[in-house]
Design an enzyme around this catalytic site. Structure first.
Site, PDB file in Angstrom:
ATOM      1  CE  LYS A  81      11.100   9.732  -2.679  1.00 45.93           C
ATOM      2  NZ  LYS A  81      12.095   8.755  -2.310  1.00 45.93           N
ATOM      3  CG  ASP A 117      15.753   9.243  -2.070  1.00 44.45           C
ATOM      4  OD1 ASP A 117      15.672   9.004  -0.852  1.00 44.45           O
ATOM      5  OD2 ASP A 117      14.762   9.476  -2.783  1.00 44.45           O
TER       6      ASP A 117
HETATM    7  P1  NAP Z   1       7.336   6.039  -7.711  1.00 42.38           P
HETATM    8  O1  NAP Z   1       7.977   7.324  -8.116  1.00 42.38           O
HETATM    9  O2  NAP Z   1       5.849   5.980  -7.621  1.00 42.38           O
HETATM   10  O3  NAP Z   1       7.862   4.916  -8.751  1.00 42.38           O
HETATM   11  C1  NAP Z   1       7.358   3.636  -8.745  1.00 42.38           C
HETATM   12  C2  NAP Z   1       8.186   2.749  -9.679  1.00 42.38           C
HETATM   13  O4  NAP Z   1       7.717   1.419  -9.524  1.00 42.38           O
HETATM   14  C3  NAP Z   1       8.046   3.077 -11.160  1.00 42.38           C
HETATM   15  O5  NAP Z   1       9.234   2.706 -11.811  1.00 42.38           O
HETATM   16  C4  NAP Z   1       6.895   2.166 -11.583  1.00 42.38           C
HETATM   17  O6  NAP Z   1       6.935   1.796 -12.967  1.00 42.38           O
HETATM   18  C5  NAP Z   1       7.198   0.932 -10.757  1.00 42.38           C
HETATM   19  N1  NAP Z   1       6.029   0.109 -10.478  1.00 42.38           N
HETATM   20  C6  NAP Z   1       4.964   0.442  -9.707  1.00 42.38           C
HETATM   21  N2  NAP Z   1       4.113  -0.600  -9.655  1.00 42.38           N
HETATM   22  C7  NAP Z   1       4.654  -1.598 -10.416  1.00 42.38           C
HETATM   23  C8  NAP Z   1       4.243  -2.904 -10.764  1.00 42.38           C
HETATM   24  N3  NAP Z   1       3.091  -3.413 -10.322  1.00 42.38           N
HETATM   25  N4  NAP Z   1       5.046  -3.641 -11.569  1.00 42.38           N
HETATM   26  C9  NAP Z   1       6.210  -3.132 -12.022  1.00 42.38           C
HETATM   27  N5  NAP Z   1       6.652  -1.885 -11.730  1.00 42.38           N
HETATM   28  C10 NAP Z   1       5.874  -1.127 -10.942  1.00 42.38           C
HETATM   29  O7  NAP Z   1       7.870   5.554  -6.295  1.00 42.38           O
HETATM   30  P2  NAP Z   1       9.309   5.840  -5.620  1.00 42.38           P
HETATM   31  O8  NAP Z   1       9.268   7.075  -4.818  1.00 42.38           O
HETATM   32  O9  NAP Z   1      10.343   5.700  -6.678  1.00 42.38           O
HETATM   33  O10 NAP Z   1       9.408   4.620  -4.560  1.00 42.38           O
HETATM   34  C11 NAP Z   1       9.542   3.279  -4.998  1.00 42.38           C
HETATM   35  C12 NAP Z   1       9.696   2.363  -3.771  1.00 42.38           C
HETATM   36  O11 NAP Z   1      10.956   2.615  -3.121  1.00 42.38           O
HETATM   37  C13 NAP Z   1       8.598   2.626  -2.729  1.00 42.38           C
HETATM   38  O12 NAP Z   1       8.085   1.392  -2.270  1.00 42.38           O
HETATM   39  C14 NAP Z   1       9.318   3.416  -1.633  1.00 42.38           C
HETATM   40  O13 NAP Z   1       8.773   3.153  -0.352  1.00 42.38           O
HETATM   41  C15 NAP Z   1      10.752   2.874  -1.735  1.00 42.38           C
HETATM   42  N6  NAP Z   1      11.762   3.855  -1.281  1.00 42.38           N
HETATM   43  C16 NAP Z   1      12.572   3.557  -0.212  1.00 42.38           C
HETATM   44  C17 NAP Z   1      13.545   4.461   0.185  1.00 42.38           C
HETATM   45  C18 NAP Z   1      14.438   4.154   1.357  1.00 42.38           C
HETATM   46  O14 NAP Z   1      15.007   5.078   1.945  1.00 42.38           O
HETATM   47  N7  NAP Z   1      14.630   2.904   1.703  1.00 42.38           N
HETATM   48  C19 NAP Z   1      13.718   5.690  -0.466  1.00 42.38           C
HETATM   49  C20 NAP Z   1      12.890   5.947  -1.536  1.00 42.38           C
HETATM   50  C21 NAP Z   1      11.908   5.033  -1.935  1.00 42.38           C
HETATM   51  P3  NAP Z   1       6.205   2.691 -14.115  1.00 42.38           P
HETATM   52  O15 NAP Z   1       7.131   3.818 -14.403  1.00 42.38           O
HETATM   53  O16 NAP Z   1       6.056   1.757 -15.257  1.00 42.38           O
HETATM   54  O17 NAP Z   1       4.893   3.157 -13.526  1.00 42.38           O
END
Ligand code: NAP
Length: 287
Positions: A81, A117
């Site tokens: 994203k 989003d």
């Molecule tokens: P992303 O860009 O990869 O961001 C991941 C985030 O999670 C970052 O803040 C990262 O921290 C943190 N993180 C990852 N592993 C971690 C851990 N072990 N401990 C603590 N923090 C951790 O992913 P994203 O696109 O934002 O998506 C995040 C989640 O939201 C996903 O599971 C996705 O499926 C869900 N989502 C759902 C919807 C919906 O419509 N319901 C929409 C969007 C996303 P760092 O910055 O420190 O790496």
């Protein structure tokens, strides 16, 4: 339907009904194809929507190939994203503030991006808790990710009375907070004492990391920091350790299914410039 396609498939693509898709890694678990294909069928549209497992270093080529192969549009998910934002023309102010996009439309070789989003999240909070986001003091866990940044920007632009940003990599939370200097936004380290103080002054806790999706993942914060007065929203839509901890603490809890629905409906409208069949999409998601 195959669980997912890959970049190799796109390189060797034969024209067919698939002209929309989700690009990310992982994608196998995503419910977007069920939801979008139900909407396409309801509207009598021939194109179909599929999953594409695309690695970070493959995104640029994948988007170029989709444009060349006459795709209508795609959604981007983890981890694309933020990277995707730099590869498209961004039309709306909200996506620019978020620094992240989740939806692209291909038009005469050009790529137009938007972020559904944020607006999807506003609708999801209204539907899940019968409250307006702008009235809530919000804490975002995982604010540095693509979805977390979108939620944070949404809260800032909605004028939430307080916004606390928490991220494993603390510098990302600080950088994001500095992007909205005219607002009351605080970056807080991810440790129990700081979190406890912030949560005592929070109405809505948003969990925006993938933590908890795997069976052995721990909850992202200690259960004793949660209270019955908290509204808790997990962007993930499986059963997560966060939602389990919230329910154990007596807090109201909702999963990301409502956000999935509303961001998907807005994406559909961005591609086709017509209202999305919301009831059909909701039924396809099983709620
Ligand atoms: P992303 O860009 O990869 O961001 C991941 C985030 O999670 C970052 O803040 C990262 O921290 C943190 N993180 C990852 N592993 C971690 C851990 N072990 N401990 C603590 N923090 C951790 O992913 P994203 O696109 O934002 O998506 C995040 C989640 O939201 C996903 O599971 C996705 O499926 C869900 N989502 C759902 C919807 C919906 O419509 N319901 C929409 C969007 C996303 P760092 O910055 O420190 O790496």
């Amino acid at each position: 339907m195959r669980k997912f396609h890959t970049l190799a498939d796109l390189r060797d693509w034969k024209p067919g009904p698939i002209r929309l898709g989700l690009l990310g890694d992982p994608v196998a678990h995503s419910l977007s194809p069920e939801m979008q294909n139900a909407a396409l069928a309801e509207c009598g549209f021939a194109p179909r929507y599929a999953r594409f497992r695309i690695l970070p270093n493959e995104l640029g080529e994948a988007l170029r190939l989709c444009a060349e192969r006459d795709f209508i549009g795609v959604n981007l998910t983890v981890p694309h994203k933020v990277a995707g934002f730099a590869l498209v023309e961004v039309e709306d102010q909200f996506a620019r503030q978020a620094g992240a996009i989740n939806t692209i439309r291909f038009e005469e070789g050009k790529l137009f991006g938007t972020n559904t989003d944020g607006p999807g999240f506003v609708r999801a909070i209204r539907e899940s808790f019968n409250v307006e986001l702008r009235d809530l003091r919000v804490l975002v866990l995982g604010a540095g990710g693509g979805a977390g940044q979108a939620v944070a920007a949404t809260c800032a632009l909605a004028g939430c009375p307080a916004l606390t940003l928490v991220n494993r990599d603390f510098t990302k939370a600080q950088t994001l907070a500095a992007r909205f200097p005219h607002r009351q936004i605080l970056a807080v380290p991810w440790e129990a004492t700081s979190l406890g103080k912030a949560l005592a002054q929070t109405d809505l806790i948003v969990h925006a990391t993938p933590l908890g999706l795997q069976p052995n993942d721990p909850a992202p914060l200690p259960c004793e920091l949660l209270a019955p007065c908290h509204l808790t929203y997990d962007l993930n839509y499986g059963p997560t350790a966060f939602l389990a901890a919230a329910r154990e603490a007596g807090a109201r809890a909702a999963s990301g299914l409502t956000m999935l629905l509303h961001q998907g409906a807005l994406a559909f409208e961005f591609w086709f410039d017509r209202p999305a069949p919301l009831a059909v999409m909701r039924r396809a998601l099983g709620f």
